[in-house]
Design an enzyme around this catalytic site. Structure first.
Site, mmCIF file in Angstrom:
data_model
loop_
_atom_site.group_PDB
_atom_site.id
_atom_site.type_symbol
_atom_site.label_atom_id
_atom_site.label_comp_id
_atom_site.label_asym_id
_atom_site.label_seq_id
_atom_site.Cartn_x
_atom_site.Cartn_y
_atom_site.Cartn_z
ATOM 1 N N ASP A 1 0.819 -1.223 0.000
ATOM 2 C CA ASP A 1 0.000 0.000 0.000
ATOM 3 C C ASP A 1 0.843 1.259 0.000
ATOM 4 O OD1 ASP A 1 0.686 -0.790 2.618
ATOM 5 O OD2 ASP A 1 -0.956 0.371 3.496
ATOM 6 N N ASP A 2 2.038 1.200 0.643
ATOM 7 C CA ASP A 2 2.983 2.318 0.534
ATOM 8 C C ASP A 2 3.282 2.583 -0.940
ATOM 9 O OD1 ASP A 2 3.660 0.381 2.839
ATOM 10 O OD2 ASP A 2 4.554 2.241 3.559
ATOM 11 N N GLU B 1 -2.294 -0.737 16.289
ATOM 12 C CA GLU B 1 -2.181 -0.707 14.822
ATOM 13 C C GLU B 1 -0.709 -0.790 14.488
ATOM 14 O OE1 GLU B 1 -0.719 2.178 13.227
ATOM 15 O OE2 GLU B 1 -0.739 1.019 11.375
ATOM 16 N N HIS C 1 -4.324 1.309 2.920
ATOM 17 C CA HIS C 1 -4.200 2.263 4.027
ATOM 18 C C HIS C 1 -3.448 3.546 3.640
ATOM 19 C CE1 HIS C 1 -5.462 -1.206 6.401
ATOM 20 N NE2 HIS C 1 -4.463 -1.888 5.856
ATOM 21 N N ASP C 2 -2.235 3.406 3.128
ATOM 22 C CA ASP C 2 -1.333 4.554 2.984
ATOM 23 C C ASP C 2 -1.783 5.600 1.965
ATOM 24 O OD1 ASP C 2 1.552 2.397 3.548
ATOM 25 O OD2 ASP C 2 0.096 3.287 4.916
ATOM 26 N N ASN D 1 1.810 0.484 12.446
ATOM 27 C CA ASN D 1 2.817 1.554 12.366
ATOM 28 C C ASN D 1 3.170 2.102 13.747
ATOM 29 O OD1 ASN D 1 3.033 1.378 9.601
ATOM 30 N ND2 ASN D 1 1.508 2.978 9.213
HETATM 31 O O1 RIB Z 1 -1.675 -0.725 9.731
HETATM 32 C C1 RIB Z 1 -1.469 -0.387 8.383
HETATM 33 C C2 RIB Z 1 -0.068 0.076 8.148
HETATM 34 O O2 RIB Z 1 0.843 -0.993 8.405
HETATM 35 C C3 RIB Z 1 0.193 0.476 6.672
HETATM 36 O O3 RIB Z 1 1.077 1.561 6.626
HETATM 37 C C4 RIB Z 1 0.827 -0.752 6.070
HETATM 38 O O4 RIB Z 1 1.737 -0.422 5.008
HETATM 39 C C5 RIB Z 1 1.589 -1.289 7.232
HETATM 40 O O5 RIB Z 1 2.833 -0.592 7.304
HETATM 41 CA CA CA Z 2 3.127 1.425 5.334
#
Ligand code: RIB
Ligand code: CA
Length: 332
Positions: A15-16, A177, A249-250, A179
């Site tokens: 997702d990044d 979560e 997400h990102d 990060n």
């Molecule tokens: O919880 C989602 C996050 O954790 C996103 O940034 C995903 O890339 C992972 O790093």
């Molecule tokens: Ca990420």
């Protein structure tokens, strides 16, 4: 067009990677550079993956390698290796979401000197006051290191729009979560910096699911970046096993940096991170105003509100934002 001057901090992951594609293709972002951190994968892999994506979008953006490990936590958030949760080690959960090597050609471009925290300080000090939006979408280790090393950068940062935190949806532990959990101390340094912070939480990103049909629409655009984004959506659809769709997400944090209207339920509240080493380590503790602190006047005061906490987002707005970036880039 009003451009957002941004710096992306990433642990590239699937997702990044989509966030990097959008930041590079969308003209409303003036991407000053990208810093990498260990998180979804080891630092070497998150950095190589970042270079692959930058090259696939035409290059021309500097990538600066950051911290391998969190500031203080004993976690080594390389995918699953460092996790102390047998479920993840047994099922290789992270690997299925975030392959060590993204499906793109090996990078041609190289990481640039200096390393991330030094580059952040040098770059930010050279900017006009309050002109840069930081968008960390991995563990906030690099940002915390830069703040602690030279707090003069605070005056150069307009605001922070981060992907992280949670209140109702937990992953990968029962309280946190990823990060934030991967480097809780770094998150708390950011949260107590006094910066204007918007938290695009797991609650909000879990609201914004992309479907197989939407992935096919994106793939039909036919360009290398569009096909790659469709591959990332499909990778996440398969890994999640969720027929309702896959969360990205990102890129939602990136979208919110230029279009705050995508966030449909934002709560101004106090937010701090549980730094105890127990089951709640890394928990996002929100709105507990019964925790009072003594002010300079010697009186007890509620904790100040220090974040704009995004709980919900507009799924349709996000998809059309993503689709429009990819389709208009195809027509350039
Ligand atoms: O919880 C989602 C996050 O954790 C996103 O940034 C995903 O890339 C992972 O790093
Ligand atoms: Ca990420």
């Amino acid at each position: 067009m009003k451009q957002e001057r941004i710096i992306l901090d990433v642990d590239t992951g699937s997702d990044d990677a989509v966030a990097i594609v959008c930041a590079m293709l969308e003209e409303e972002y003036d991407l000053l550079g990208i810093t990498t951190v260990g998180g979804n994968c080891e630092l070497k892999n998150t950095t190589d993956n970042t270079l692959r994506v930058v090259d696939a979008c035409g290059g021309g953006v500097s990538v600066h390698m950051g911290s391998e490990l969190p500031l203080a936590s004993t976690l080594v958030p390389w995918g699953i290796q460092g996790m102390t949760l047998p479920h993840y080690e047994k099922n290789n959960v992270f690997g299925s979401f975030h392959p060590d090597r993204l499906p793109l050609p090996d990078p041609i471009s190289k990481v640039q000197e200096p390393r991330a925290a030094v580059w952040l300080i040098e770059t930010l000090l050279a900017q006009p006051d309050y002109s840069v939006t930081l968008i960390p979408v991995g563990p906030e280790t690099n940002i915390a290191l830069a703040i602690r090393a030279d707090d003069r950068i605070l005056k150069k940062i307009k605001r922070v729009v981060l992907m992280g935190g949670t209140h109702d949806v937990y992953y990968p532990t029962q309280a946190a979560e990823f990060n934030i959990w991967a480097d809780p101390e770094a998150a708390e340094i950011l949260l107590t910096s006094g910066l204007d912070i918007t938290m695009v939480s797991l609650d909000a990103t879990s609201d914004v699911l992309l479907t197989e049909e939407q992935s096919q629409m994106i793939r039909a655009i036919g360009t290398v970046p569009a096909v790659f984004v469709a591959d990332m959506i499909d990778q996440r659809l398969k890994a999640s096993g969720n027929n309702a769709g896959a969360a990205l997400h990102d890129p939602l944090a990136l979208c919110a940096a230029a279009h705050p209207e995508v966030l449909t339920d934002v709560w101004d509240t106090s937010c701090h991170i549980d730094l105890g080493r127990g089951y709640a380590y890394g928990e996002t503790v929100l709105g507990r105003n019964y925790m009072q602190v003594k002010g300079e006047d010697g009186m007890l005061h509620d904790l100040p509100n220090n974040v704009h906490y995004a709980r919900k987002a507009d799924r349709e707005f996000f998809f059309h934002w993503l689709y429009d970036i990819l389709s208009s880039a195809a027509n350039h």
